[in-house]
Motif scaffolding. Structure first.
Motif, PDB file in Angstrom:
ATOM      1  N   GLU A 335       0.818  -1.212   0.000  1.00  0.00           N
ATOM      2  CA  GLU A 335       0.000   0.000   0.000  1.00  0.00           C
ATOM      3  C   GLU A 335       0.855   1.266   0.000  1.00  0.00           C
ATOM      4  O   GLU A 335       0.345   2.359  -0.247  1.00  0.00           O
ATOM      5  N   ASP A 336       2.162   1.129   0.287  1.00  0.00           N
ATOM      6  CA  ASP A 336       3.081   2.265   0.238  1.00  0.00           C
ATOM      7  C   ASP A 336       3.672   2.467  -1.154  1.00  0.00           C
ATOM      8  O   ASP A 336       4.520   3.349  -1.332  1.00  0.00           O
ATOM      9  N   MET A 337       3.273   1.654  -2.131  1.00  0.00           N
ATOM     10  CA  MET A 337       3.898   1.688  -3.452  1.00  0.00           C
ATOM     11  C   MET A 337       3.839   3.074  -4.077  1.00  0.00           C
ATOM     12  O   MET A 337       4.841   3.579  -4.603  1.00  0.00           O
ATOM     13  N   ALA A 338       2.661   3.716  -4.045  1.00  0.00           N
ATOM     14  CA  ALA A 338       2.529   5.023  -4.686  1.00  0.00           C
ATOM     15  C   ALA A 338       3.455   6.052  -4.038  1.00  0.00           C
ATOM     16  O   ALA A 338       4.109   6.837  -4.734  1.00  0.00           O
ATOM     17  N   GLU A 339       3.538   6.061  -2.697  1.00  0.00           N
ATOM     18  CA  GLU A 339       4.419   7.001  -2.005  1.00  0.00           C
ATOM     19  C   GLU A 339       5.881   6.727  -2.332  1.00  0.00           C
ATOM     20  O   GLU A 339       6.670   7.658  -2.528  1.00  0.00           O
ATOM     21  N   LEU A 340       6.245   5.471  -2.365  1.00  0.00           N
ATOM     22  CA  LEU A 340       7.632   5.122  -2.670  1.00  0.00           C
ATOM     23  C   LEU A 340       8.015   5.532  -4.082  1.00  0.00           C
ATOM     24  O   LEU A 340       9.082   6.108  -4.313  1.00  0.00           O
ATOM     25  N   VAL A 341       7.149   5.244  -5.053  1.00  0.00           N
ATOM     26  CA  VAL A 341       7.436   5.607  -6.445  1.00  0.00           C
ATOM     27  C   VAL A 341       7.565   7.117  -6.573  1.00  0.00           C
ATOM     28  O   VAL A 341       8.508   7.623  -7.204  1.00  0.00           O
ATOM     29  N   ALA A 342       6.629   7.863  -5.974  1.00  0.00           N
ATOM     30  CA  ALA A 342       6.692   9.322  -6.046  1.00  0.00           C
ATOM     31  C   ALA A 342       7.961   9.853  -5.375  1.00  0.00           C
ATOM     32  O   ALA A 342       8.611  10.779  -5.884  1.00  0.00           O
ATOM     33  N   HIS A 343       8.325   9.245  -4.246  1.00  0.00           N
ATOM     34  CA  HIS A 343       9.537   9.681  -3.535  1.00  0.00           C
ATOM     35  C   HIS A 343      10.789   9.468  -4.384  1.00  0.00           C
ATOM     36  O   HIS A 343      11.633  10.363  -4.496  1.00  0.00           O
ATOM     37  N   PHE A 344      10.900   8.306  -4.995  1.00  0.00           N
ATOM     38  CA  PHE A 344      12.090   8.028  -5.809  1.00  0.00           C
ATOM     39  C   PHE A 344      12.137   8.902  -7.056  1.00  0.00           C
ATOM     40  O   PHE A 344      13.215   9.342  -7.475  1.00  0.00           O
ATOM     41  N   ILE A 345      11.002   9.169  -7.658  1.00  0.00           N
ATOM     42  CA  ILE A 345      10.983  10.059  -8.822  1.00  0.00           C
ATOM     43  C   ILE A 345      11.418  11.464  -8.410  1.00  0.00           C
ATOM     44  O   ILE A 345      12.246  12.099  -9.082  1.00  0.00           O
ATOM     45  N   ASP A 346      10.872  11.961  -7.298  1.00  0.00           N
ATOM     46  CA  ASP A 346      11.188  13.321  -6.852  1.00  0.00           C
ATOM     47  C   ASP A 346      12.655  13.489  -6.476  1.00  0.00           C
ATOM     48  O   ASP A 346      13.239  14.556  -6.685  1.00  0.00           O
ATOM     49  N   THR A 347      13.260  12.452  -5.890  1.00  0.00           N
ATOM     50  CA  THR A 347      14.648  12.580  -5.439  1.00  0.00           C
ATOM     51  C   THR A 347      15.660  12.226  -6.528  1.00  0.00           C
ATOM     52  O   THR A 347      16.737  12.836  -6.600  1.00  0.00           O
ATOM     53  N   LEU A 348      15.340  11.259  -7.382  1.00  0.00           N
ATOM     54  CA  LEU A 348      16.311  10.800  -8.371  1.00  0.00           C
ATOM     55  C   LEU A 348      16.331  11.651  -9.640  1.00  0.00           C
ATOM     56  O   LEU A 348      17.391  11.813 -10.254  1.00  0.00           O
ATOM     57  N   ALA A 349      15.189  12.184 -10.040  1.00  0.00           N
ATOM     58  CA  ALA A 349      15.152  12.966 -11.272  1.00  0.00           C
ATOM     59  C   ALA A 349      16.109  14.164 -11.228  1.00  0.00           C
ATOM     60  O   ALA A 349      16.887  14.374 -12.167  1.00  0.00           O
ATOM     61  N   PRO A 350      16.109  14.968 -10.139  1.00  0.00           N
ATOM     62  CA  PRO A 350      17.080  16.070 -10.083  1.00  0.00           C
ATOM     63  C   PRO A 350      18.526  15.585 -10.060  1.00  0.00           C
ATOM     64  O   PRO A 350      19.414  16.214 -10.639  1.00  0.00           O
ATOM     65  N   GLN A 351      18.777  14.467  -9.374  1.00  0.00           N
ATOM     66  CA  GLN A 351      20.144  13.943  -9.320  1.00  0.00           C
ATOM     67  C   GLN A 351      20.629  13.513 -10.701  1.00  0.00           C
ATOM     68  O   GLN A 351      21.802  13.707 -11.052  1.00  0.00           O
ATOM     69  N   LEU A 352      19.735  12.913 -11.478  1.00  0.00           N
ATOM     70  CA  LEU A 352      20.103  12.432 -12.817  1.00  0.00           C
ATOM     71  C   LEU A 352      20.052  13.537 -13.853  1.00  0.00           C
ATOM     72  O   LEU A 352      20.568  13.367 -14.973  1.00  0.00           O
ATOM     73  N   GLY A 353      19.402  14.654 -13.520  1.00  0.00           N
ATOM     74  CA  GLY A 353      19.266  15.745 -14.481  1.00  0.00           C
ATOM     75  C   GLY A 353      18.292  15.420 -15.601  1.00  0.00           C
ATOM     76  O   GLY A 353      18.481  15.855 -16.735  1.00  0.00           O
ATOM     77  N   VAL A 354      17.238  14.665 -15.287  1.00  0.00           N
ATOM     78  CA  VAL A 354      16.245  14.284 -16.290  1.00  0.00           C
ATOM     79  C   VAL A 354      14.874  14.704 -15.786  1.00  0.00           C
ATOM     80  O   VAL A 354      14.661  14.879 -14.583  1.00  0.00           O
ATOM     81  N   PRO A 355      13.908  14.885 -16.698  1.00  0.00           N
ATOM     82  CA  PRO A 355      12.557  15.241 -16.260  1.00  0.00           C
ATOM     83  C   PRO A 355      11.893  14.064 -15.564  1.00  0.00           C
ATOM     84  O   PRO A 355      12.201  12.904 -15.861  1.00  0.00           O
ATOM     85  N   PRO A 356      10.971  14.339 -14.645  1.00  0.00           N
ATOM     86  CA  PRO A 356      10.250  13.245 -13.980  1.00  0.00           C
ATOM     87  C   PRO A 356       9.336  12.519 -14.960  1.00  0.00           C
ATOM     88  O   PRO A 356       8.964  13.063 -16.006  1.00  0.00           O
ATOM     89  N   ILE A 357       9.005  11.289 -14.639  1.00  0.00           N
ATOM     90  CA  ILE A 357       8.088  10.514 -15.463  1.00  0.00           C
ATOM     91  C   ILE A 357       6.742  10.412 -14.750  1.00  0.00           C
ATOM     92  O   ILE A 357       6.662  10.583 -13.534  1.00  0.00           O
ATOM     93  N   GLU A 358       5.707  10.155 -15.509  1.00  0.00           N
ATOM     94  CA  GLU A 358       4.391   9.937 -14.931  1.00  0.00           C
ATOM     95  C   GLU A 358       4.123   8.436 -14.862  1.00  0.00           C
ATOM     96  O   GLU A 358       4.382   7.708 -15.820  1.00  0.00           O
ATOM     97  N   VAL A 359       3.603   7.995 -13.748  1.00  0.00           N
ATOM     98  CA  VAL A 359       3.250   6.595 -13.561  1.00  0.00           C
ATOM     99  C   VAL A 359       1.744   6.526 -13.358  1.00  0.00           C
ATOM    100  O   VAL A 359       1.206   7.133 -12.426  1.00  0.00           O
TER     101      VAL A 359
END
Length: 473
Positions: A335-359
């Protein structure tokens, strides 16, 4: 003795975690330095001669020693040389009223880091203290960087989620962080044990000290004792230099021993003694060094079974198991899947220098069908890979994800594999769309597309052939 006062303001340096020892046979000098440093460092101790300094070093750990060369009995240089041979790695500032070039050279060879002539200005001594403590801090940072130890930046509590399992885990971490007891973190690989350990550290009274993580499974069996406890200098011409171990670098903070179940059996007794007595002996040394370190250990192995099999010491197991916290696998709190996915997108996208993706919701539903044997770490890696590719890379989990059932809408019903609004609801459709999108982005180059997808060219060709399509070579 002459002391010179300064008209200029004193440096505003403050080292609340540092411990300094002053060794000088002149009462006035000891008192002067003790008062000058008392408001700037966490602890100041004084000694009038080498024997007193010996007793203090056996009981306390010092970051820096201010040492007079001319002492009754053993000289400051002789005492410093002995300490270096025993594995003591503190910074040393030598002071003297009588010095020549030969004395200065001898002091540096003995292990002095700085050399000050009396009389000196207070600002001169404070600058030497600051430089010494900065060197100690830099040495610690460089040592950890060389070992490529990672310190990720987690959320405030270190773990993401609002499920009952994660809320219970967060509450346990907050409660246990307030005590200094040893903690054993258990759970499958990838469940976030290092993040939990870091959260324990950051919520504790030791938050101002270092957090030093080490993976016992990656340590060389031949060097693990040196890595943990350090090594004394060899008192021979051209002998090896001494080095501090991880226990010393974690002084005043937390030492996180990940995968403690992989620690060699022969070293477990030494670790047990260090935990019980809060003292370590560098390899090749005779003198023990006091340490003030909180231990947090972690393992994915069932240590009770390891004890029964004779691969882990029973006494060490009970010493580590003062407080045990089990981290739940991802499959138990999907049930935490949505929060985890959003968290990883928010933190990793700036680090990688890429735009976020929509899931989409359908894609989240697919992720929820997977058992995640690699737990949260596997999910993080999937999101990182997907961000690089520009879309959720469900093919990375194929064929582990089951095919989702078609969505029936009543009446004529929906086309199999297509959900509300035309969104695909089966893995094969999602996989096909993703692979074709990657192929199109590289102009049909199968070799490059396979590399981006993380699959072999043969696998890609087989998929394309199954769909009756052709792509450029």
């Amino acid at each position: 003795m002459t002391l010179t006062a300064d008209a200029a303001p004193l440096p505003a340096d403050h080292w609340p975690l540092a411990s300094v020892l002053v060794v000088d046979d002149e009462p006035g000098m000891r008192s002067f330095l003790e008062k000058a440093l008392a408001g700037r460092v966490g602890q100041v101790r004084v000694a009038a001669q080498a024997d007193e300094a010996d007793a203090l070093v056996r009981r306390h750990r010092f970051d820096l020693v201010i040492l007079d060369i001319t002492l009754p009995g053993r000289s400051g240089i002789a005492w410093l040389k002995e300490q270096r041979e025993q594995g003591q790695g503190f910074e040393a500032v030598l002071i003297t009223a009588f010095a020549d070039l030969d004395t200065a050279i001898e002091a540096l060879r003995a292990g002095a880091n700085d050399f000050i002539l009396k009389p000196f200005r207070l600002t001169q001594m404070l600058n030497a203290v600051r430089h010494g403590l900065e060197r100690a801090s830099l040495r610690r940072e460089n040592f950890l960087l060389r070992r490529t130890v990672s310190q990720r930046t987690p959320t405030a509590d270190g773990l993401v989620g609002s499920s009952i399992a994660i809320r219970g885990l967060q509450a346990a971490i907050h409660r246990v962080s307030q005590v200094h007891s040893t903690v054993l973190l258990t759970g499958e690989s990838g469940t976030g044990k290092e993040l939990a350990a870091l959260a324990l550290h950051r919520h504790s009274a030791r938050a101002g000290g270092p957090f030093v993580p080490v993976n016992c499974a990656t340590l060389s069996p031949d060097l693990v004792e040196i890595e943990l406890f350090g090594q004394a200098a060899r008192a021979t011409p051209g002998g090896r230099a001494g080095r501090d171990g991880l226990f010393v670098y974690a002084q005043g903070g937390t030492l996180f021993l990940d995968e403690i179940g992989d620690l060699p059996l022969a070293l477990q007794a030494t670790l047990l003694r260090a935990l019980e007595e809060r003292r370590i002996r560098p390899v090749g040394g005779e003198q023990e060094i006091p340490v003030d370190v909180r231990i947090i250990a972690a393992t994915h192995r069932p240590l009770a079974q390891e004890v029964a099999a004779g691969r882990f010491r029973k006494d060490l197991y009970y010493r580590l198991q003062v407080v045990e916290i089990n981290l739940p696998p991802l499959r138990s709190h999907k049930e935490d899947m949505a929060e985890l996915v959003a968290h990883f997108i928010d933190t990793l996208a700036p680090q990688l220098g890429v735009p976020p993706i929509e899931v989409t919701g359908d894609e989240l539903a697919f992720l929820g069908q997977y058992d995640w044997p690699g737990n949260v770490r596997e999910l993080r890696n999937l999101i990182e890979r997907s961000l690089i590719l520009g879309a959720l890379n469900v093919s990375a989990l194929y064929p582990s994800l089951p095919r989702a059932p078609a969505t029936g809408l009543g009446g004529g019903g929906a086309v199999a594999g297509v959900g509300v609004g035309g969104a695909p609801t089966d893995l094969h459709t999602l996989e096909k769309q993703h692979i074709l999108a990657v192929l199109e982005s590289v102009g049909g180059d199968k070799t490059q597309a396979a590399r981006l997808l993380g699959i072999s060219r043969r696998t890609l060709e087989r998929r394309v052939a199954e769909w009756g399509l052709h792509a450029a070579d």
